[in-house]
Design a protein around this motif. Structure first.
Motif, PDB file in Angstrom:
ATOM      1  N   ALA A 125       0.821  -1.211   0.000  1.00 51.36           N
ATOM      2  CA  ALA A 125       0.000   0.000   0.000  1.00 51.36           C
ATOM      3  C   ALA A 125       0.849   1.253   0.000  1.00 51.36           C
ATOM      4  N   THR A 126       0.251   2.332  -0.483  1.00 53.59           N
ATOM      5  CA  THR A 126       0.828   3.657  -0.327  1.00 53.59           C
ATOM      6  C   THR A 126      -0.178   4.533   0.422  1.00 53.59           C
ATOM      7  N   VAL A 127       0.336   5.540   1.097  1.00 55.50           N
ATOM      8  CA  VAL A 127      -0.504   6.519   1.781  1.00 55.50           C
ATOM      9  C   VAL A 127      -0.106   7.887   1.233  1.00 55.50           C
ATOM     10  N   PRO A 128      -0.887   8.423   0.296  1.00 51.28           N
ATOM     11  CA  PRO A 128      -0.497   9.684  -0.335  1.00 51.28           C
ATOM     12  C   PRO A 128      -0.501  10.855   0.640  1.00 51.28           C
ATOM     13  N   LEU A 129       0.416  11.774   0.422  1.00 50.84           N
ATOM     14  CA  LEU A 129       0.495  12.989   1.226  1.00 50.84           C
ATOM     15  C   LEU A 129      -0.201  14.130   0.489  1.00 50.84           C
ATOM     16  N   ALA A 170       9.226  15.679   2.209  1.00 46.75           N
ATOM     17  CA  ALA A 170       8.376  16.144   1.108  1.00 46.75           C
ATOM     18  C   ALA A 170       8.263  17.664   1.101  1.00 46.75           C
ATOM     19  N   ALA A 171       8.204  18.289   2.296  1.00 48.29           N
ATOM     20  CA  ALA A 171       8.156  19.751   2.390  1.00 48.29           C
ATOM     21  C   ALA A 171       9.453  20.361   1.869  1.00 48.29           C
ATOM     22  N   GLU A 172      10.580  19.763   2.227  1.00 41.49           N
ATOM     23  CA  GLU A 172      11.859  20.246   1.714  1.00 41.49           C
ATOM     24  C   GLU A 172      11.913  20.132   0.195  1.00 41.49           C
ATOM     25  N   LEU A 173      11.374  19.041  -0.330  1.00 46.07           N
ATOM     26  CA  LEU A 173      11.338  18.844  -1.784  1.00 46.07           C
ATOM     27  C   LEU A 173      10.442  19.888  -2.446  1.00 46.07           C
ATOM     28  N   PHE A 174       9.302  20.192  -1.825  1.00 41.28           N
ATOM     29  CA  PHE A 174       8.405  21.218  -2.353  1.00 41.28           C
ATOM     30  C   PHE A 174       9.113  22.569  -2.417  1.00 41.28           C
ATOM     31  N   SER A 228       1.284  12.678  -5.200  1.00 40.34           N
ATOM     32  CA  SER A 228       1.386  11.319  -5.742  1.00 40.34           C
ATOM     33  C   SER A 228       1.447  11.404  -7.263  1.00 40.34           C
ATOM     34  N   SER A 229       1.845  10.311  -7.890  1.00 36.75           N
ATOM     35  CA  SER A 229       2.009  10.329  -9.344  1.00 36.75           C
ATOM     36  C   SER A 229       0.677  10.419 -10.079  1.00 36.75           C
ATOM     37  N   GLU A 230      -0.397   9.956  -9.448  1.00 36.99           N
ATOM     38  CA  GLU A 230      -1.741  10.041 -10.007  1.00 36.99           C
ATOM     39  C   GLU A 230      -2.699  10.519  -8.928  1.00 36.99           C
ATOM     40  N   VAL A 250       6.740  14.125  -5.569  1.00 36.88           N
ATOM     41  CA  VAL A 250       5.965  12.894  -5.442  1.00 36.88           C
ATOM     42  C   VAL A 250       6.418  12.224  -4.154  1.00 36.88           C
ATOM     43  N   ALA A 251       5.502  12.071  -3.216  1.00 31.99           N
ATOM     44  CA  ALA A 251       5.879  11.532  -1.904  1.00 31.99           C
ATOM     45  C   ALA A 251       4.684  10.830  -1.275  1.00 31.99           C
ATOM     46  N   SER A 252       4.812   9.548  -1.076  1.00 36.86           N
ATOM     47  CA  SER A 252       3.777   8.782  -0.393  1.00 36.86           C
ATOM     48  C   SER A 252       4.439   7.870   0.624  1.00 36.86           C
ATOM     49  N   ALA A 253       3.810   7.753   1.780  1.00 33.43           N
ATOM     50  CA  ALA A 253       4.232   6.698   2.696  1.00 33.43           C
ATOM     51  C   ALA A 253       3.923   5.365   2.028  1.00 33.43           C
ATOM     52  N   TRP A 254       4.603   4.309   2.420  1.00 32.47           N
ATOM     53  CA  TRP A 254       4.345   2.999   1.816  1.00 32.47           C
ATOM     54  C   TRP A 254       4.614   1.889   2.830  1.00 32.47           C
ATOM     55  N   TYR A 255       4.020   0.741   2.549  1.00 25.56           N
ATOM     56  CA  TYR A 255       4.204  -0.447   3.376  1.00 25.56           C
ATOM     57  C   TYR A 255       4.445  -1.657   2.485  1.00 25.56           C
ATOM     58  N   GLY A 256       5.152  -2.623   3.012  1.00 28.42           N
ATOM     59  CA  GLY A 256       5.378  -3.846   2.256  1.00 28.42           C
ATOM     60  C   GLY A 256       6.149  -4.877   3.055  1.00 28.42           C
TER      61      GLY A 256
END
Length: 326
Positions: A125-129, A170-174, A228-230, A250-256
């Motif tokens: 899963a991803t968790v979009p920001l 993600a804020a730094e990237l923005f 997110s990408s979409e 593009v920044a999402s939390a993710w699990y796996g």
């Protein structure tokens, strides 16, 4: 064929099968007892909940219990290191999270090698920001926010739930992509950051929509976009930051799932198959979306490439912003 040659052939054939069959059967018996899923967070959060959803489904399919064991601490390093040094018998898996890809850049040498000691099994899963601002701020888009920041001597202020967290990075990237000065203020968790955001002492934050939604619905916060990408199925009305000209944000939390590196490929392949089967199940998918998570299954190989790309991407952000782990 002589009797001796027939005897030799029978003996060779028997020896061949003696070498192969036990290994095939040994793999076929997995799992023969309880499998542990190690979560790097405490009980009740999205990582823990999604691990339990997948564990219940896979356990039912394979006829064994898949239990979640919470080993929180040190920004997920406690759980990561524990599984990295666990027995490679296929009965201990890590339910990894996004910090897995940032810890080496933040802290330097770890108690395990994230590239060698664990191997990917399947992403889940991803968790979009979402980029969220105080509704009183005179901005409606991400580009408006960038222009607003450029018009002010001190630029923008972002809230972050912790140093080195994905919302921080993600804020730094923005800020870098938008070409805006600014500061990312660190808090211990979301609650205090939201207090200051709602009070107007912060301009923006990047956050999971489930945390922000009550304030969005009450008109206190406004969503400017999703990183997110979409577009997200959870909140599709939010345009991506890519759509708004910020192509790299593009920044999402993710699990796996990950496993100790010595776990046999046959077990990894079986787990990969069953996890992805779970993620195609309508009930599992609806439970994920209800928790603000996008079901996002991948193969072990695809998951490995994703983690590698995340390490490169966030390592660059961390070095450029001179961020050090606490």
């Amino acid at each position: 064929m002589s009797v001796n040659r027939r005897a030799l052939l029978r003996a060779a054939t028997a020896g061949l099968f003696c070498g192969i069959v036990p290994r095939v059967f040994a793999q076929g018996r997995w799992p023969s007892h309880t499998v542990r899923i190690i979560s790097p967070y405490g009980a009740g959060g999205p990582n823990d909940i999604s691990a339990r959803i997948i564990g219940q489904y896979v356990g039912h399919r394979l006829g064994q219990s898949f239990i979640v064991e919470n080993r929180a601490g040190a920004g997920t390093r406690v759980a990561n290191e524990y599984v990295a040094h666990a027995s490679a018998d296929g009965y201990t898996f890590l339910y990894a999270a996004a910090p897995y890809a940032t810890l080496e850049a933040l802290y330097g040498k770890l108690g395990y090698d994230p590239r060698k000691d664990l191997k990917p099994v399947a992403m889940t899963a991803t968790v979009p920001l979402f980029l969220v601002v105080n509704a009183k701020l005179p901005v409606k888009t991400a580009q408006d926010l960038a222009a607003y920041g450029k018009s002010r001597p001190d630029g923008l202020t972002f809230g972050s739930p912790g140093n080195g967290s994905l919302p921080h990075l993600a804020a730094e990237l923005f800020l870098r992509e938008a070409g805006v000065k600014g500061v990312v203020v660190q808090y211990r968790g979301d609650a205090m950051a939201y207090t200051d955001l709602l009070a107007g002492r912060l301009d923006a934050t990047l956050t999971a929509i489930t945390v922000a939604l009550p304030y969005i619905q009450s008109g206190k916060l406004r969503v400017l976009g999703v990183a997110s990408s979409e577009r997200s199925r959870i909140y599709p009305q939010a345009p991506t930051l890519r759509e708004q000209g910020l192509s790299s944000v593009v920044a999402s939390a993710w699990y796996g799932f990950m496993a100790p590196s010595g776990v046999p490929d046959a077990i990894v392949g079986r787990m990969d198959k069953e996890v992805n089967r779970a993620l195609r199940d309508k009930d599992v998918r609806s439970k994920f979306i209800l928790q603000g998570m996008e079901p996002h299954g991948t193969s072990a190989a695809e998951f490995g490439k994703f983690i590698d790309s995340e390490m490169v991407k966030w390592g660059d952000v961390i070095r450029n912003a001179h961020i050090k782990g606490d």
